[in-house]
Design a protein around this motif. Structure first.
Motif, PDB file in Angstrom:
ATOM      1  N   ALA B  13      -4.266  10.861 -14.786  1.00  0.00           N
ATOM      2  CA  ALA B  13      -5.282   9.783 -15.559  1.00  0.00           C
ATOM      3  C   ALA B  13      -4.571   8.796 -16.049  1.00  0.00           C
ATOM      4  O   ALA B  13      -4.867   7.488 -15.934  1.00  0.00           O
ATOM      5  CB  ALA B  13      -6.110  10.831 -16.464  1.00  0.00           C
ATOM      6  N   LEU B  16      -3.206   6.773 -13.019  1.00  0.00           N
ATOM      7  CA  LEU B  16      -4.430   6.151 -12.329  1.00  0.00           C
ATOM      8  C   LEU B  16      -4.952   5.075 -12.872  1.00  0.00           C
ATOM      9  O   LEU B  16      -5.424   4.077 -12.135  1.00  0.00           O
ATOM     10  CB  LEU B  16      -5.341   7.292 -11.888  1.00  0.00           C
ATOM     11  CG  LEU B  16      -5.074   8.312 -10.524  1.00  0.00           C
ATOM     12  CD1 LEU B  16      -6.150   9.177 -10.263  1.00  0.00           C
ATOM     13  CD2 LEU B  16      -4.782   7.346  -9.294  1.00  0.00           C
ATOM     14  N   SER B  17      -5.063   5.140 -14.313  1.00  0.00           N
ATOM     15  CA  SER B  17      -5.703   4.019 -15.056  1.00  0.00           C
ATOM     16  C   SER B  17      -5.053   2.595 -14.689  1.00  0.00           C
ATOM     17  O   SER B  17      -5.491   1.810 -14.723  1.00  0.00           O
ATOM     18  CB  SER B  17      -6.036   4.367 -16.356  1.00  0.00           C
ATOM     19  OG  SER B  17      -4.766   4.836 -17.083  1.00  0.00           O
ATOM     20  N   ILE B  18      -3.541   2.780 -14.946  1.00  0.00           N
ATOM     21  CA  ILE B  18      -2.676   1.560 -14.754  1.00  0.00           C
ATOM     22  C   ILE B  18      -2.712   1.322 -12.997  1.00  0.00           C
ATOM     23  O   ILE B  18      -2.744  -0.076 -12.855  1.00  0.00           O
ATOM     24  CB  ILE B  18      -1.185   2.043 -15.001  1.00  0.00           C
ATOM     25  CG1 ILE B  18      -1.246   2.329 -16.591  1.00  0.00           C
ATOM     26  CG2 ILE B  18      -0.197   0.850 -14.683  1.00  0.00           C
ATOM     27  CD1 ILE B  18       0.070   2.972 -16.983  1.00  0.00           C
ATOM     28  N   SER B  20      -5.246   1.669 -11.138  1.00  0.00           N
ATOM     29  CA  SER B  20      -6.485   1.006 -11.013  1.00  0.00           C
ATOM     30  C   SER B  20      -6.456  -0.548 -11.197  1.00  0.00           C
ATOM     31  O   SER B  20      -7.041  -1.265 -10.573  1.00  0.00           O
ATOM     32  CB  SER B  20      -7.715   1.535 -11.916  1.00  0.00           C
ATOM     33  OG  SER B  20      -7.509   3.255 -11.392  1.00  0.00           O
ATOM     34  N   ALA B  21      -5.788  -0.727 -12.176  1.00  0.00           N
ATOM     35  CA  ALA B  21      -5.737  -2.100 -12.771  1.00  0.00           C
ATOM     36  C   ALA B  21      -4.737  -2.772 -11.589  1.00  0.00           C
ATOM     37  O   ALA B  21      -5.096  -3.829 -11.470  1.00  0.00           O
ATOM     38  CB  ALA B  21      -5.058  -2.155 -13.971  1.00  0.00           C
ATOM     39  N   LEU B  23      -4.542  -2.244  -8.570  1.00  0.00           N
ATOM     40  CA  LEU B  23      -5.273  -2.417  -7.789  1.00  0.00           C
ATOM     41  C   LEU B  23      -6.188  -3.634  -7.641  1.00  0.00           C
ATOM     42  O   LEU B  23      -6.538  -4.470  -6.717  1.00  0.00           O
ATOM     43  CB  LEU B  23      -6.293  -1.211  -6.933  1.00  0.00           C
ATOM     44  CG  LEU B  23      -7.411  -1.070  -6.153  1.00  0.00           C
ATOM     45  CD1 LEU B  23      -6.719  -1.014  -4.772  1.00  0.00           C
ATOM     46  CD2 LEU B  23      -8.343  -0.125  -6.386  1.00  0.00           C
ATOM     47  N   CYS B  24      -6.852  -3.754  -8.645  1.00  0.00           N
ATOM     48  CA  CYS B  24      -7.631  -5.049  -9.211  1.00  0.00           C
ATOM     49  C   CYS B  24      -6.839  -6.424  -8.992  1.00  0.00           C
ATOM     50  O   CYS B  24      -7.455  -7.175  -8.322  1.00  0.00           O
ATOM     51  CB  CYS B  24      -8.360  -4.997 -10.462  1.00  0.00           C
ATOM     52  SG  CYS B  24      -9.485  -3.682 -10.688  1.00  0.00           S
ATOM     53  N   VAL B  25      -5.566  -6.396  -9.551  1.00  0.00           N
ATOM     54  CA  VAL B  25      -4.750  -7.383  -9.424  1.00  0.00           C
ATOM     55  C   VAL B  25      -4.492  -7.733  -7.847  1.00  0.00           C
ATOM     56  O   VAL B  25      -4.515  -8.910  -7.519  1.00  0.00           O
ATOM     57  CB  VAL B  25      -3.457  -7.271 -10.390  1.00  0.00           C
ATOM     58  CG1 VAL B  25      -2.580  -8.383 -10.066  1.00  0.00           C
ATOM     59  CG2 VAL B  25      -3.949  -7.089 -11.794  1.00  0.00           C
TER      60      VAL B  25
END
Lengths: 546, 59
Positions: B13, B16-18, B20-21, B23-25
């Protein structure tokens, strides 16, 4: 001295907010400006406004405190918040919402749904759901903010509630969504700075990233027996699979808030405020990093407070806070952080509350003014719709303040608990009632008007019934189940006077979130009814999808 | 143990939280100038929306 600095900072902040609200007012010339910022918002403003609206004080203090109890497993919520709440929301839902909203000239979330399915009933009933249930959610944020301000500045609670509500009401009524989004951008930026400082200072004070986590892992021996019995396995471990704590963590927190965000009307309307798909693409990285810095930081710091409290007072966080989850983060900030940070964090929380409340009352106002009054009376001429919307905003904030204030005054602790469930009730309701038809509106040509209406009603009713009678957090607070059936939840049996949780395999019903029941049911009904009812005309679908 | 976190589900988790960010960038950078086809609603659409409302009302 501290209090003087605090007062000066708050006054400067309120002036800055007032100025931005005034800028919003000056730039508002039409209903399109008031409702969707003339479809010309900058991607930074849009993304930060979306994030700041999404993240309220309770996301930082309440959920941060919950991480102090549950541990870092809460980070799954951050994963969902970023992946669903930003990436999927902006890339899949945002682009389609913007383009279909444009093609149908929609200005609000209910108007988008109503025009997409050619149903004024759908527009009206969606608006009614928002207008009836949003005040409880707004109350939760408003009351939390007023209590926080009163405590920080040492002023009476009523005065804090009055000043806070008046300031927010003024800039939303005057500046519309532009006032809301300009102030959100300032507030979101303050939140970003505050949370970056918080994580940096926390890791620094605990000797670095890995040493801080290792110290937290070593605290496993300190887990209280009550939490152990519930399935707690330490703050860097998930609770035991299928245990009550596991269900609460996974079902309520992760699913309830993580997926529920996709169908929030106050967030969905923001996709329609930008000029093109390019702006949405540019907003994705800003939103992703913003949410990581909000919930990610709150959950990691919340869990790590256990190390701080154990090292300083020999107790774990919940013990040091005398059982009050909401006190964990404020106590940590006061004890572990430098004085200047207390000031910054106070502004961070004030900003978080204000940005959420302002968007909530804007949506309440537009639901009442644009979607209900304007539609009912056909009052489209000579700015009467704008007036109705502004009045709607005023009514929205008055109802929210009254509701929060009166519930607490009349029902004491029970009232406080009802208000505290406001966020979960609204998120669950929106997800179940709106998500199936909203997704259908954006991607499917096969979903019919009847299917959308049936799905919405099923989602709304099933989630409400589940919250009233089964999901123990809400059913206990709302009291109806206890009054009618003598138990606080139908998922709990009384055996020789002791409460026993009813379960089927790993499903402990009292802890299963309404979304887990209501959403699949609403989806099924939407699809089934659509299979047997009249399709929308090809001409209309062509106009929607281009 | 990764980053001092024992349970793989928790460090997953965290990572993945990092990611996910990230991925957004990445998405934002690769699609910085990419647009979709929908443009400002023209008069025809506004007119149609009003007509639709009228028809609905008559029905």
């Amino acid at each position: 001295m501290d209090s003087l600095w605090m007062t000066i900072t708050v006054i400067v902040y309120l002036f800055a907010v007032g100025y931005l609200g005034y800028r919003g007012y000056r730039a508002t010339h039409s209903a399109t400006d008031y409702l969707i910022a003339g479809r010309k918002t900058h991607p930074y403003v849009m993304a930060i406004s979306y994030g700041a609206t999404f993240i309220s004080t309770s996301a930082i203090v309440g959920f941060g405190g919950a991480a102090g109890v549950f541990g870092m497993g809460l980070l799954w919520l951050t994963v969902l918040n970023i992946f669903f709440g930003i990436f999927i929301a902006f890339v899949l839902f945002g682009g389609r919402t913007r383009s279909i909203g444009l093609r149908l000239d929609a200005h609000t979330f209910p108007e988008l749904l109503g025009r997409r399915f050619k149903s004024r009933f759908l527009q009206g009933s969606s608006a009614l759901i928002i207008f009836l249930f949003m005040p409880l959610y707004a109350s939760a944020v408003l009351i939390g903010a007023a209590k926080f301000i009163a405590e920080q500045l040492g002023i009476p609670y009523e005065a804090a509630l009055f000043v806070f509500s008046v300031v927010v009401a003024l800039y939303v009524i005057m500046g519309g969504i532009k006032g809301v989004m300009y102030t959100d951008a300032l507030q979101g930026t303050i939140m970003l700075v505050g949370m970056i400082a918080l994580i940096a200072l926390t890791y620094h004070s605990l000797g670095g990233i890995a040493p801080a986590h290792e110290a937290l892992t070593r605290l496993v021996e300190q887990v209280p027996d009550k939490l152990k019995a519930g399935g707690h396995l330490g703050w860097t471990s998930m609770p035991k699979f299928g245990s009550p704590l596991w269900w609460t963590l996974v079902s309520t927190i992760v699913m309830g808030v993580g997926v529920g965000v996709l169908a929030q009307p106050q967030l969905a309307v923001r996709y329609m405020t930008v000029k093109s798909g390019r702006e949405l693409n540019r907003a994705v990285p800003i939103g992703g990093v913003f949410i990581l810095m909000m919930t990610g930081v709150a959950f990691v710091v919340g869990a790590l407070t256990n190390v701080y409290f154990f090292n300083s007072v020999g107790k774990i966080a919940i013990g040091a806070a005398a059982g009050d989850v909401e006190k964990i983060i404020p106590m940590y900030i006061k004890g572990a952080m430098p004085a200047w940070f207390g000031l910054l964090f106070m502004l961070t929380l004030l900003s978080a509350a204000m940005s959420t409340v302002s968007s909530q009352i804007h949506v309440m106002g537009t639901s009442l003014g644009r979607d209900l009054v304007e539609q009912a009376f056909r009052a489209k001429k000579a700015g009467s719709g704008m007036l109705a919307t502004r009045l709607g905003v005023l009514i929205g904030i008055l109802v929210s303040v009254y509701l929060g204030y009166e519930l607490e005054k009349r029902f004491g602790k029970t009232g406080t608990e009802i208000v505290a469930r406001g966020t979960a009730v609204f998120f669950g309701l929106c997800a179940c009632a709106f998500l199936p038809m909203y997704a259908g509106a954006l991607w499917s040509r096969a979903i019919t008007r009847a299917g959308a209406i049936a799905g919405m009603l099923t989602g709304a009713c099933s989630s409400m019934l589940w919250m009233l009678f089964v999901h123990e957090k809400e059913s206990t607070a709302l009291l109806l189940c206890k009054t009618l059936f003598g138990v606080r939840s139908l998922g709990i049996k009384l055996v020789e006077g002791k409460e026993v949780f009813v379960h089927a395999g790993p499903m402990v019903w009292a802890f299963v979130d309404p979304l887990v029941i209501g959403l699949p049911l609403a989806m099924l009904v939407t699809v089934l009814v659509s299979m047997f009812t009249r399709k929308l005309s090809e001409d209309h679908l062509k106009r929607c999808f281009g | 143990m990764l980053f001092g976190i024992q349970d793989p589900w928790v460090w997953l988790a965290y990572v993945l939280s990092i990611l996910s960010a990230v991925l957004c960038v990445g998405w934002g950078i690769f699609n910085w100038n990419k647009d979709d086809s929908a443009k400002e609603p023209d008069e025809e659409v506004r007119h149609w929306a009003e007509e639709e409302d009228k028809v609905e009302e008559e029905l």
